[in-house]
Design a protein around this motif. Structure first.
Motif, PDB file in Angstrom:
ATOM      1  N   LEU A 305       0.855  -1.191   0.000  1.00 25.69           N
ATOM      2  CA  LEU A 305       0.000   0.000   0.000  1.00 25.69           C
ATOM      3  C   LEU A 305       0.892   1.242   0.000  1.00 25.69           C
ATOM      4  N   ASN A 306       0.744   2.076  -0.993  1.00 23.27           N
ATOM      5  CA  ASN A 306       1.554   3.283  -1.129  1.00 23.27           C
ATOM      6  C   ASN A 306       1.099   4.320  -0.110  1.00 23.27           C
ATOM      7  N   VAL A 307       1.876   4.459   0.966  1.00 19.48           N
ATOM      8  CA  VAL A 307       1.461   5.310   2.087  1.00 19.48           C
ATOM      9  C   VAL A 307       1.601   6.796   1.772  1.00 19.48           C
ATOM     10  N   THR A 308       2.188   7.137   0.643  1.00 22.63           N
ATOM     11  CA  THR A 308       2.343   8.552   0.286  1.00 22.63           C
ATOM     12  C   THR A 308       1.197   9.055  -0.584  1.00 22.63           C
ATOM     13  N   LYS A 309       0.288   8.172  -0.975  1.00 20.71           N
ATOM     14  CA  LYS A 309      -0.793   8.566  -1.879  1.00 20.71           C
ATOM     15  C   LYS A 309      -2.138   8.364  -1.188  1.00 20.71           C
ATOM     16  N   GLY A 396      -6.317   2.127  -7.107  1.00 16.28           N
ATOM     17  CA  GLY A 396      -5.886   1.352  -8.268  1.00 16.28           C
ATOM     18  C   GLY A 396      -4.773   0.375  -7.930  1.00 16.28           C
ATOM     19  N   LEU A 397      -4.745  -0.734  -8.643  1.00 14.93           N
ATOM     20  CA  LEU A 397      -3.688  -1.740  -8.523  1.00 14.93           C
ATOM     21  C   LEU A 397      -2.990  -1.869  -9.860  1.00 14.93           C
ATOM     22  N   PHE A 440       6.185   2.931 -10.508  1.00 16.44           N
ATOM     23  CA  PHE A 440       6.805   2.709  -9.206  1.00 16.44           C
ATOM     24  C   PHE A 440       7.860   3.758  -8.901  1.00 16.44           C
ATOM     25  N   SER A 441       8.535   4.234  -9.916  1.00 13.03           N
ATOM     26  CA  SER A 441       9.565   5.247  -9.711  1.00 13.03           C
ATOM     27  C   SER A 441       8.967   6.588  -9.297  1.00 13.03           C
ATOM     28  N   THR A 442       7.821   6.926  -9.880  1.00  7.71           N
ATOM     29  CA  THR A 442       7.209   8.222  -9.616  1.00  7.71           C
ATOM     30  C   THR A 442       6.232   8.201  -8.446  1.00  7.71           C
ATOM     31  N   GLY A 443       5.780   7.013  -8.046  1.00 10.71           N
ATOM     32  CA  GLY A 443       4.799   6.911  -6.963  1.00 10.71           C
ATOM     33  C   GLY A 443       3.370   7.019  -7.425  1.00 10.71           C
ATOM     34  N   ASP A 444       3.127   6.867  -8.733  1.00 15.18           N
ATOM     35  CA  ASP A 444       1.791   7.020  -9.282  1.00 15.18           C
ATOM     36  C   ASP A 444       1.022   5.699  -9.227  1.00 15.18           C
ATOM     37  N   TYR A 445       0.644   5.282  -8.029  1.00 11.20           N
ATOM     38  CA  TYR A 445      -0.109   4.051  -7.839  1.00 11.20           C
ATOM     39  C   TYR A 445      -0.612   4.009  -6.396  1.00 11.20           C
ATOM     40  N   HIS A 446      -1.593   3.168  -6.154  1.00 14.55           N
ATOM     41  CA  HIS A 446      -2.049   2.887  -4.791  1.00 14.55           C
ATOM     42  C   HIS A 446      -1.497   1.542  -4.308  1.00 14.55           C
ATOM     43  N   PHE A 447      -1.778   0.505  -5.100  1.00 14.01           N
ATOM     44  CA  PHE A 447      -1.326  -0.841  -4.772  1.00 14.01           C
ATOM     45  C   PHE A 447      -0.261  -1.301  -5.764  1.00 14.01           C
ATOM     46  N   GLY A 448       0.723  -2.042  -5.252  1.00  7.90           N
ATOM     47  CA  GLY A 448       1.610  -2.840  -6.085  1.00  7.90           C
ATOM     48  C   GLY A 448       1.592  -4.252  -5.538  1.00  7.90           C
TER      49      GLY A 448
END
Length: 553
Positions: A305-309, A396-397, A440-448
């Motif tokens: 979970l991307n904690v920055t978004k 989004g995933l 992944f490099s830019t942080g443009d996601y919620h889930f990976g």
């Protein structure tokens, strides 16, 4: 499997394999473990070949560059290592006769064997070690897994032809485990000098010290390997200390589960990699095949979970997501009881796994509802999704479509359904590899999503240390920047005391799960289908086959 620069979301068999610790053997319910590898079968015979089917072609045949575990599977029998890791987690000599570690953990001094040669006749010596480790560390190499495995590498000193001193800029306790993997194996210095770029394309440019040589490759189809005459420097615990029994082996690239299972049952393959859980019952009933299985080590199939978004910058939302997913039921339903649900961000067979986290979290829809209310998502739109200020709770995933297995895609769909029940919309975003890496490099996601094979708790540093962001070549897809986690992980990296290190790793796991930085789901198994004519097939602690030990009847 570990690591560990990886393409997160490329999930499963394509993710890099690393080996930094011990692993236990665990069989499938109702399946043979060890298969024909440990079941005897008579006296080993020389001669013959086998065909091995795996999930695809490596992203690079240069192990110093590759991010794919497929490269390690195909090339383990071509590349030797400085040391060999045994099932009990200890290390024994291989290309190095002995070694010492300085008290400050900065210098590893290896005394090398003097009888080893590369298949082109070049001597293996300290200069070869230096040339290869420098090649991994060089920015121009654009190394992925190997550059992370080699840690805070500074240089290799060569006080004499058969003494190599590997020097680090900071203490690096996992190095022996890293040095036991094929990713830190050795190219011939002659090739590194004359044609380093050619290694990536495979074939005769791949020259190392192992019991097989790389004969040829047909892009997208197969690679062929031949026995190396005169090989005589296997680790002491190896069941075959000399030349390989096989004349050679062929690796076929078969991306779909159906293609591999079908080729195995029809006799076109001798061994099939990555047998899906749904095919276990079928193959178990076949008189001509057995199953060799091993619990995956490292990280289970996990959603970061991307904690920055937003909304995952709110811990209430993260814990609500964690509480809304019934991983027990989903795992049992999808995998017919073959796989177990995960309790931690390490698998149970991974050194450093903390049993203390078991049953401390789980499916609790009432808790999920309460936390989402507390986060302000109290409204509901016409499709039943929660809203706040008129905006739907939607996340989004992202995942790489070409590297995602059918099992993982099914879990994505199950996750989407589970979150919908809690009023959360999950949008699945299949992307090509380049787009996943960019996101992944830019942080443009919620889930990976990821599943990493690395038998050592140091994987936690790669996945939750603040400086190991994907933009810096790291694997912190949750994008966590937690001083408490960083402190524990720094201490773990510097200590040689295994018990103290595992205690620190336990604290990391507890905090990661309490803060819901990630959602672990299921512990997969590496399952191989093996024809009855094949003997001696078995996996090492890194879940890699050693083809030099295999023979056919």
């Amino acid at each position: 499997m570990y690591t560990r620069r990886k393409f997160f979301g490329l999930s499963a068999g394509s993710v890099a394999v690393l080996g930094l610790g011990s692993v236990s053997l665990a069989g499938l319910a109702g399946c043979d473990t060890g298969a024909s590898g440990s079941a005897g079968g008579g006296t080993p015979q020389r001669g013959g070949t086998i065909t091995f089917g795996t999930t695809g072609e490596p992203d690079s045949w240069d192990l110093h560059v590759a991010a794919s575990s497929i490269a390690a599977v195909a090339l383990r029998a071509v590349y030797d290592s400085l040391v060999n890791e045994k099932p009990d987690g200890t290390f024994e000599p291989w290309l190095a006769k002995s070694w010492t570690v300085s008290p400050d953990g900065l210098r590893y001094t290896f005394t090398l064997r003097q009888d080893v040669t590369f298949s082109d006749g070049t001597k293996f010596n300290s200069q070869a070690v230096k040339a290869n480790f420098d090649h991994i560390a060089a920015p121009a190499t654009a190394s992925r897994n190997a550059a992370t495995l080699i840690g805070p590498y500074l240089r290799t000193e060569t006080p004499d032809p058969y003494t190599a001193v590997v020097v680090f800029s900071a203490p690096y306790s996992p190095f022996l485990g890293a040095a036991s993997t094929p990713f830190l194996g050795f190219h011939s210095p002659a090739v590194l000098s004359a044609n380093p770029a050619g290694i990536a394309s495979g074939g005769r440019n791949v020259v190392s010290t192992g019991p097989f040589t790389f004969a040829s490759v047909q892009a997208g189809q197969q690679a062929v390997f031949n026995r190396r005459p005169g090989y005589a420097w296997a680790p002491r615990s190896a069941p075959n200390l000399g030349e390989s029994y096989l004349d050679g082996y062929t690796v076929r690239f078969l991306p779909t589960d159906a293609a591999r299972v079908g080729a195995l049952t029809s006799g076109q393959l001798d061994v099939a990699d990555q047998v899906p859980a749904t095919s276990v019952a079928q193959l178990r009933s076949s008189p001509s095949t057995t199953l060799d299985s091993r619990d995956n080590v490292g990280a289970p199939f996990t959603y970061a979970l991307n904690v920055t978004k937003a909304p995952f910058d709110d811990p209430n939302v993260r814990v609500a997501i964690q509480s809304a997913v019934d991983t027990d039921s989903i795992t049992k339903g999808l995998f017919q009881g073959v796989y177990e649900r995960a309790w931690s961000v390490l698998t149970p067979s991974t050194p450093g796994y903390a049993t203390s986290v078991e049953h401390t979290w789980g499916y609790d829809p009432a808790k999920a509802k309460k936390l989402l209310d507390a986060a302000g998502y109290t409204g509901t739109d016409s499709q039943g999704y929660r809203t706040k200020g008129g905006q739907r709770l939607s996340v989004g995933l992202i995942y790489a479509s070409s590297f995602t297995t059918a099992e993982q895609l099914n879990y994505h769909t199950a996750l989407k359904d589970a979150l919908k029940q809690a009023g959360v919309e999950l949008v699945l975003r299949p992307l090509d590899t380049a787009a996943v890496v960019q996101a992944f490099s830019t942080g443009d996601y919620h889930f990976g999503a990821y599943s990493l094979s690395t038998p050592d708790g140091s994987l936690l540093r790669e996945t939750f240390y603040s400086k190991d962001l994907p933009s810096a070549g790291g694997s912190n897809v949750s994008r966590v920047a937690d001083p408490q986690l960083d402190g524990w992980l720094d201490q773990a990296l510097a200590t040689q005391d295994v018990t103290a290190r595992d205690t620190l790793y336990g604290k990391v796991q507890q905090r990661v799960l309490a803060q819901a930085f990630a959602l672990p789901t299921y512990v997969g198994k590496r399952i191989f289908g093996v024809q009855s004519r094949v003997h001696g097939f078995a996996l090492d602690v890194q879940n890699l086959p050693h083809f030099e030990r295999v023979w056919v009847s």
